[in-house]
Design an enzyme around this catalytic site. Structure first.
Site, PDB file in Angstrom:
ATOM      1  CD  GLU A 230      -2.018   2.144   1.525  1.00 32.64           C
ATOM      2  OE1 GLU A 230      -1.642   2.984   0.669  1.00 32.64           O
ATOM      3  OE2 GLU A 230      -2.248   2.415   2.702  1.00 32.64           O
ATOM      4  CB  CYS A 264      -1.525   6.830   1.226  1.00 39.29           C
ATOM      5  SG  CYS A 264      -2.564   5.878   2.329  1.00 39.29           S
TER       6      CYS A 264
HETATM    7  P1  NDP Z   1       9.179   5.003   4.009  1.00 38.94           P
HETATM    8  O1  NDP Z   1       8.531   4.255   2.921  1.00 38.94           O
HETATM    9  O2  NDP Z   1      10.637   5.198   3.948  1.00 38.94           O
HETATM   10  O3  NDP Z   1       8.830   4.288   5.413  1.00 38.94           O
HETATM   11  C1  NDP Z   1       7.751   3.397   5.605  1.00 38.94           C
HETATM   12  C2  NDP Z   1       8.239   2.139   6.303  1.00 38.94           C
HETATM   13  O4  NDP Z   1       9.118   1.420   5.419  1.00 38.94           O
HETATM   14  C3  NDP Z   1       9.064   2.412   7.543  1.00 38.94           C
HETATM   15  O5  NDP Z   1       8.842   1.406   8.485  1.00 38.94           O
HETATM   16  C4  NDP Z   1      10.492   2.359   7.026  1.00 38.94           C
HETATM   17  O6  NDP Z   1      11.439   2.103   8.028  1.00 38.94           O
HETATM   18  C5  NDP Z   1      10.385   1.222   6.043  1.00 38.94           C
HETATM   19  N1  NDP Z   1      11.388   1.217   4.979  1.00 38.94           N
HETATM   20  C6  NDP Z   1      12.004   2.266   4.404  1.00 38.94           C
HETATM   21  N2  NDP Z   1      12.839   1.856   3.435  1.00 38.94           N
HETATM   22  C7  NDP Z   1      12.754   0.505   3.387  1.00 38.94           C
HETATM   23  C8  NDP Z   1      13.382  -0.502   2.607  1.00 38.94           C
HETATM   24  N3  NDP Z   1      14.263  -0.208   1.660  1.00 38.94           N
HETATM   25  N4  NDP Z   1      13.055  -1.785   2.829  1.00 38.94           N
HETATM   26  C9  NDP Z   1      12.155  -2.099   3.777  1.00 38.94           C
HETATM   27  N5  NDP Z   1      11.540  -1.196   4.565  1.00 38.94           N
HETATM   28  C10 NDP Z   1      11.821   0.097   4.370  1.00 38.94           C
HETATM   29  O7  NDP Z   1       8.454   6.375   4.154  1.00 38.94           O
HETATM   30  P2  NDP Z   1       9.058   7.743   4.731  1.00 38.94           P
HETATM   31  O8  NDP Z   1       8.697   7.790   6.138  1.00 38.94           O
HETATM   32  O9  NDP Z   1      10.487   7.941   4.408  1.00 38.94           O
HETATM   33  O10 NDP Z   1       8.213   8.753   3.867  1.00 38.94           O
HETATM   34  C11 NDP Z   1       8.651   9.065   2.548  1.00 38.94           C
HETATM   35  C12 NDP Z   1       7.475   9.148   1.624  1.00 38.94           C
HETATM   36  O11 NDP Z   1       6.767   7.918   1.600  1.00 38.94           O
HETATM   37  C13 NDP Z   1       6.421  10.137   1.983  1.00 38.94           C
HETATM   38  O12 NDP Z   1       6.770  11.419   1.607  1.00 38.94           O
HETATM   39  C14 NDP Z   1       5.228   9.575   1.248  1.00 38.94           C
HETATM   40  O13 NDP Z   1       5.300   9.954  -0.095  1.00 38.94           O
HETATM   41  C15 NDP Z   1       5.398   8.106   1.353  1.00 38.94           C
HETATM   42  N6  NDP Z   1       4.629   7.506   2.451  1.00 38.94           N
HETATM   43  C16 NDP Z   1       3.439   6.970   2.172  1.00 38.94           C
HETATM   44  C17 NDP Z   1       2.682   6.441   3.184  1.00 38.94           C
HETATM   45  C18 NDP Z   1       1.365   5.847   2.921  1.00 38.94           C
HETATM   46  O14 NDP Z   1       0.510   5.852   3.804  1.00 38.94           O
HETATM   47  N7  NDP Z   1       1.154   5.269   1.750  1.00 38.94           N
HETATM   48  C19 NDP Z   1       3.115   6.459   4.569  1.00 38.94           C
HETATM   49  C20 NDP Z   1       4.435   7.012   4.756  1.00 38.94           C
HETATM   50  C21 NDP Z   1       5.128   7.516   3.715  1.00 38.94           C
HETATM   51  P3  NDP Z   1      12.301   3.307   8.656  1.00 38.94           P
HETATM   52  O15 NDP Z   1      11.331   4.241   9.286  1.00 38.94           O
HETATM   53  O16 NDP Z   1      13.171   2.627   9.636  1.00 38.94           O
HETATM   54  O17 NDP Z   1      13.047   3.924   7.525  1.00 38.94           O
END
Ligand code: NDP
Length: 457
Positions: A230, A264
């Site tokens: 998602e 999102c």
């Molecule tokens: P991320 O996608 O980086 O973080 C979401 C989760 O994924 C966190 O638990 C993070 O861990 C983990 N994660 C990050 N990189 C990896 C990877 N390579 N492999 C596995 N897990 C990973 O979101 P951000 O917080 O950096 O936000 C950046 C952008 O993401 C936002 O600006 C938005 O566009 C989008 N976003 C969308 C969301 C939604 O509801 N669809 C929610 C949040 C973000 P960790 O925190 O340790 O990095």
């Protein structure tokens, strides 16, 4: 290595936690497999009771306020929204407690066998990689169906909400779920790969950014494990000439600003027909002007801080690039300095040109993109001109327009005369780069089960 909890309203560190050592992480994965062997034998009634108990805990006035405050302190969500989020988590627990058994009941199918049927069996340990924007809801909407189906869960929560992550594990334990059935892992994202590759882990789900989703899917693909993703969205909010304009403006502002613009399924692109554009724009800008920015713990606050400094810097960069690329800024357009944290002024950008690098971006903050178009054809074309396809909201009182919008919008959901929202009773998810698979509803509980065919001669 450590994980820090930072209050985005003040920029101050609240707490710091050591990350799990490799040995402890391994032990937790093994513990989850051990827990699964017992847990899979539990009855529907038993699982349902534990989920109902989780719902009761979440509805306890004193405790739910504490958890709501925890969210607000760790990621800046306005407190009233945090309280509502906890209530919604109770709803999803009750929902699967009540419907899970029926959704997974064996189905008889008539064939050449004396008896043939479909049964739904749990898979085992499911890894959930979750984001910070709805720190409780995103986890519960995964966990309730997953645990009801007889699976066990490992949670790798976002690194900026460790206290929420710990609290959620505690809620499942207090509800009666046996130790090992739901475990929080305090780890950084670079440890996810090894977990997905562990033989004990059978599948994974991620809510978050496209790069994170692609990375998880790539790893899972290399070991042939199922994923549900998602990811981002840049949902359109279409307003036609037949729409109830005042209602569209009121709901549009809410749909853009919910969670300080970090959702999102927030309405991000407001696509308005030219005949009503001046009227809509005047009302929309006026509504933005009235928004109270400030401390999210105060109930009067409409817009709190962004969750992280990186998020603030990203949205500021996107706005500046959009203006440099030809967009007109109608209100806002800069960080807000009334408090020391990560605040950004609610902003409206008009008509970003398709040539601008940010035209297809997701804006994850309080920034509305407003576009004016000559007719419904152009509105639908613009709405679909996006790499994302999560939700879409359209405002019309004309039946034929409504039917076209439902048929032609490329999105996982279409909401007519309402804002896109998740509901335990309805499937939730996207198409295109917004991800795949579905959460919630019956579709959600079927994602992580072995659909077993039984054939008896
Ligand atoms: P991320 O996608 O980086 O973080 C979401 C989760 O994924 C966190 O638990 C993070 O861990 C983990 N994660 C990050 N990189 C990896 C990877 N390579 N492999 C596995 N897990 C990973 O979101 P951000 O917080 O950096 O936000 C950046 C952008 O993401 C936002 O600006 C938005 O566009 C989008 N976003 C969308 C969301 C939604 O509801 N669809 C929610 C949040 C973000 P960790 O925190 O340790 O990095």
């Amino acid at each position: 290595m450590s994980i820090a909890s930072i209050n985005p309203t003040t920029g101050q560190q609240l707490q710091i936690f050591p990350t799990l050592s490799d040995d402890l992480l391994k032990a937790k994965i093994i513990e989850s497999e051990r827990a699964f062997q017992d847990y899979r034998q539990t009855s529907w009634e038993q699982r349902s009771q534990w989920l109902h108990r989780a719902a009761s805990l979440l509805r306890d006035d004193r405790q739910s306020l504490e958890w709501a405050k925890l969210m607000t302190l760790e990621m800046g969500k306005p407190i009233e929204q945090a309280i509502a989020e906890i209530q919604k988590c109770a709803l999803v627990c009750d929902y699967y407690a009540e419907h899970g058994a029926a959704y997974l009941a064996p189905e008889i199918v008539t064939t050449d066998a004396s008896e043939s049927r479909i049964e739904y069996h749990p898979l085992g340990t499911i890894l959930a990689v979750m984001p910070w924007n709805f720190p409780f809801w995103q986890v519960f909407r995964f966990a309730a169906p997953t645990l009801m189906a007889g699976n066990v869960a490992l949670l790798k929560h976002a690194s900026n909400v460790p206290q929420c992550a710990i609290a959620i594990e505690e809620i499942f334990l207090q509800s009666g779920f046996p130790p090992g059935v739901f475990q929080t892992l305090l780890i950084s994202a670079d440890r996810v790969e090894s977990i997905v590759k562990s033989p004990q882990v059978k599948a994974a789900t991620l809510t978050g950014s496209e790069p994170a989703g692609a990375s998880l899917a790539q790893t899972a693909g290399s070991v042939l494990k199922k994923t549900v993703l998602e990811l981002g969205g840049s949902d359109p909010f279409i307003v036609t000439t037949s729409a109830d304009l005042d209602a569209a403006v009121a709901v549009g502002v809410k749909a853009r600003l919910l969670n300080n613009g970090q959702s999102c399924i927030a309405a991000k692109r407001f696509i308005v027909l030219e005949a009503i554009a001046d009227d809509f724009t005047a009302k929309f800008v006026e509504a933005f002007r009235k928004l109270q920015i400030g401390d999210p713990l105060q109930t009067a606050t409409d817009a709190g801080p962004l969750a992280t400094l990186a998020g603030l810097e990203q949205i500021d960069r996107q706005v500046r690039d959009s203006i440099a690329g030809g967009a007109e800024c109608l209100i806002g357009g800069k960080p807000w300095s009334g408090l020391p944290g990560f605040f950004y002024e609610p902003t409206i950008l008009k008509n970003i040109p398709p040539t601008c690098a940010t035209y297809r971006d997701e804006f994850f903050g309080p920034v509305a993109l407003l576009f004016t178009v000559p007719d419904l054809d152009a509105a639908i074309a613009l709405a679909n001109d996006s790499p994302f396809g999560l939700g879409a909201s359209a405002w019309t009182q004309d039946d034929s327009e409504r039917d076209r919008l439902i048929r032609e919008l490329d999105a996982g959901s279409v909401f007519i005369n309402g804002m896109v929202k998740s509901d335990p009773r309805l499937p939730f998810g996207g198409i295109k780069r917004s991800g795949y698979g579905r959460e919630l509803g019956r579709s959600g509980i079927l994602e992580f089960v072995n659909i077993k065919t039984i054939w008896i001669k």
